[in-house]
Scaffold this motif. Sequence first.
Motif, short mmCIF file in Angstrom:
data_model
loop_
_atom_site.label_atom_id
_atom_site.label_comp_id
_atom_site.label_asym_id
_atom_site.label_seq_id
_atom_site.Cartn_x
_atom_site.Cartn_y
_atom_site.Cartn_z
N VAL A 32 -34.63 45.46 13.02
CA VAL A 32 -35.52 45.87 11.93
C VAL A 32 -36.96 45.96 12.43
O VAL A 32 -37.67 46.92 12.11
N ASN A 129 -42.65 43.86 4.35
CA ASN A 129 -41.51 44.77 4.34
C ASN A 129 -40.50 44.44 5.42
O ASN A 129 -39.30 44.55 5.21
N ASP A 133 -36.74 43.50 4.69
CA ASP A 133 -35.70 44.34 5.26
C ASP A 133 -34.70 43.49 6.06
O ASP A 133 -33.48 43.68 5.95
#
Lengths: 153, 105
Positions: A32, A129, A133
């Motif tokens: 990620v 984020n 994620d």
Amino acid sequence: MDTTEELNGTYFYGGYSNVTHVQLFWLVGVQVVSEHLGLAATDAALVLAGQPLIPTRAKPGSATKGTSVASLASRYLLNYRFPKGMLLPTLNGKTISQLHVSWTNHLGAFVGRNVPWLGWIMTFTTVYNIFNDIRSTYNRVARPEHRIQWTYF
Amino acid sequence: MDTLSEEIIAFVRNNYARRRFIFWGERLPVTAETRIRDDLKLTIETAEAMMQEYFEHWSVHSQGFNIRNYFHPELPGTRDVPDPHKPLTVSMLIESARAGHWLYT
């Protein structure tokens, strides 16, 4: 989940087999983060552009750093003054404790002084984020007993 | 209150006093005692442009004027840049316009 199989209580993820749930979390994390790196580089560039590293014109012998890439570039590229009497706010301060709003009538100064703050906001958004994620990807792959139930992110 | 000081006060007020809600609203009040940095809160670039305009419009010799005596870039991380922070008031502009050159160091 075509990338995931369960074998003897372990996981298979991204080409790695026999992965425990902790290792799975880090694998998801690495993947990620690398997906988000382009955006993170943009944030860092905005912040770094605002660092006052460039010496300003001064009397001979006393070169002082005092302006930034963002200031110079935006003042050169956006060399435009607002109509008479129009002033826009910029966020300034030598240190965080001295933060205050100052006013400018120059488009370049307005952009140059505010872009680094945009960079900071985007940095924190990106970090948030990334963690979000990681958690959702991990939770999608992991079995219920290994899922993260509650986090700060 | 003579014409010259009224002109200079009007020049500062109409161009460099911010409005209350950026695009509308009352402008900040400007008097001879108004400090350009602490009351009007201009950035160094804006103050420099203002002084340039002032020196040209009232043909004042800018010899001896250094914006760094009065203003500071105030970017984050410029703590070690010298900041004399001398007061720059509208009355100094008026007096110097009368004399024809910058009176203060």
